[in-house]
Design an enzyme around this catalytic site. Sequence first.
Site, PDB file in Angstrom:
ATOM      1  N   SER A 168      -4.404   2.019  -6.622  1.00  0.00           N
ATOM      2  CA  SER A 168      -4.173   0.584  -6.646  1.00  0.00           C
ATOM      3  C   SER A 168      -5.477  -0.170  -6.924  1.00  0.00           C
ATOM      4  O   SER A 168      -6.195   0.167  -7.870  1.00  0.00           O
ATOM      5  CB  SER A 168      -3.509   0.145  -5.334  1.00  0.00           C
ATOM      6  OG  SER A 168      -2.870  -1.103  -5.473  1.00  0.00           O
TER       7      SER A 168
ATOM      8  N   ASP B 273       6.634   2.587 -10.673  1.00  0.00           N
ATOM      9  CA  ASP B 273       5.679   1.763  -9.937  1.00  0.00           C
ATOM     10  C   ASP B 273       6.082   0.302 -10.108  1.00  0.00           C
ATOM     11  O   ASP B 273       6.019  -0.248 -11.204  1.00  0.00           O
ATOM     12  CB  ASP B 273       4.272   2.000 -10.492  1.00  0.00           C
ATOM     13  CG  ASP B 273       3.187   1.268  -9.710  1.00  0.00           C
ATOM     14  OD1 ASP B 273       3.520   0.361  -8.922  1.00  0.00           O
ATOM     15  OD2 ASP B 273       2.004   1.599  -9.900  1.00  0.00           O
TER      16      ASP B 273
ATOM     17  N   HIS C 117       4.763   3.373  -6.405  1.00  0.00           N
ATOM     18  CA  HIS C 117       3.341   3.012  -6.366  1.00  0.00           C
ATOM     19  C   HIS C 117       2.556   3.787  -5.313  1.00  0.00           C
ATOM     20  O   HIS C 117       1.436   4.221  -5.566  1.00  0.00           O
ATOM     21  CB  HIS C 117       3.214   1.511  -6.097  1.00  0.00           C
ATOM     22  CG  HIS C 117       1.802   1.009  -6.137  1.00  0.00           C
ATOM     23  ND1 HIS C 117       1.055   0.973  -7.293  1.00  0.00           N
ATOM     24  CD2 HIS C 117       0.988   0.512  -5.152  1.00  0.00           C
ATOM     25  CE1 HIS C 117      -0.146   0.480  -7.041  1.00  0.00           C
ATOM     26  NE2 HIS C 117      -0.218   0.203  -5.748  1.00  0.00           N
TER      27      HIS C 117
END
Length: 417
Positions: free
Chosen positions: A227, A322, A356
């Site tokens: 991230s 994601d 994600h």
Amino acid sequence: MASQVRLRLLPSTRCLFDEPIQVKVAGLRSKQMVTLRARSTDERGVEFRSSATYRANGNGEIDLSRDPSLSGSFVGVQPVGLLWSLRAEALHKYFFKNQSLNPHVVKFSVHEEDDEGRMLAEETNERLLLGDGVSRVPVKEGNIRGVLFIPPGEGLFPAVLDLGTFLSEKRAALLANKGFVVLTVGVLSDRTDRIKELHLDHFKEAVEFLQQHPKVGSKGVGTISRSKGGDIALALAAFVPGVEATVWINGCSANVGIPLFYNGRQILSPLMVDFSKVVQTGSGAKLIKYAVEDPLHEKNKGSLVPIERADGHFLFAASGDDLNWDSKAYMDDIVERLKRHGKENFESIYYPDAGHLLEPPYGPYCSSALHGMLNLKVVWGGEPVAHTAAEVDLWKKIPEFFRSHLSCDGAQKKAKL
């Protein structure tokens, strides 16, 4: 009857967090229907539960590696399904297990399949983050605020910098168990609306701290990120000498949200979020994937990390589902730029049905939770079975990648319980 039923967790009730267990039940009646339950409480006091209904075989036995769940938190043959399907009663809860000193404790039990649900047997699984002999050392030096993990033995060991969006010890401790000196730091210490700028110099300090540590034998340092940590990891590889191996998991190809400075000047402008494009879902969580601006648009070119400058090696992993942002498109852009500049210093992995939050395996799967940067409850994406399989696969590849590209003198010893 209750005393005859046996619940076994193999090979032991005590294991490392990232190790699977085999769950077996014996002493049931032939073809008896029972419910297996699991429960665990996270560091914030939130209880997570899972359950699955099974039918014993003719010998009164159940083996989760062989037998399918007929109903419950999951169906079909899922040997560790009771672990990854743990879920809080309230929506949008992430299982917080960020401290390494205490194990992830999961209580398993077997219950009659009737209205009363009488318990027939129970057992407790202690899932440790720190293997035997691994040292944990808090670090507060210069601009570094983190935790250092050192494997047992004489060393010397390869070094890895773990760049979490916020400080977490879990991934770093588990990597240290595999024979790496790992320093974990948080990219952010507060909400982004309170942070006006980030300085790459601070993360360079962490790289140099590892290079100078007496237990480190690798000349270069590796980084691991996911991230927001991903764009900092790319910037380190592009601008800071000595970063030789970078693991980038569902990151961005551009600097997200906050201006990035280095050596006293801004090197990357921020890629922003257009909140008018945030979508409300039926669960109450927000879908933010399409609100992140396009890093390839002309106005955002100043946010793109010049990854073609990097000489180190890369392992890119992107998920097709994601819902935080389009990590697959970002990975494709990075790979295309590297190829255009004649680079072959990368591997890329694509998990089409994962979400994600790719983490070390066998923790509770999280489909939606509070977004730490934006302070919104968001959907993360991922089909649960495919997502958890991706976590297992990626976690095997990461230490192999680091060992391949972080040459080190001295013995490397894997921590054991």
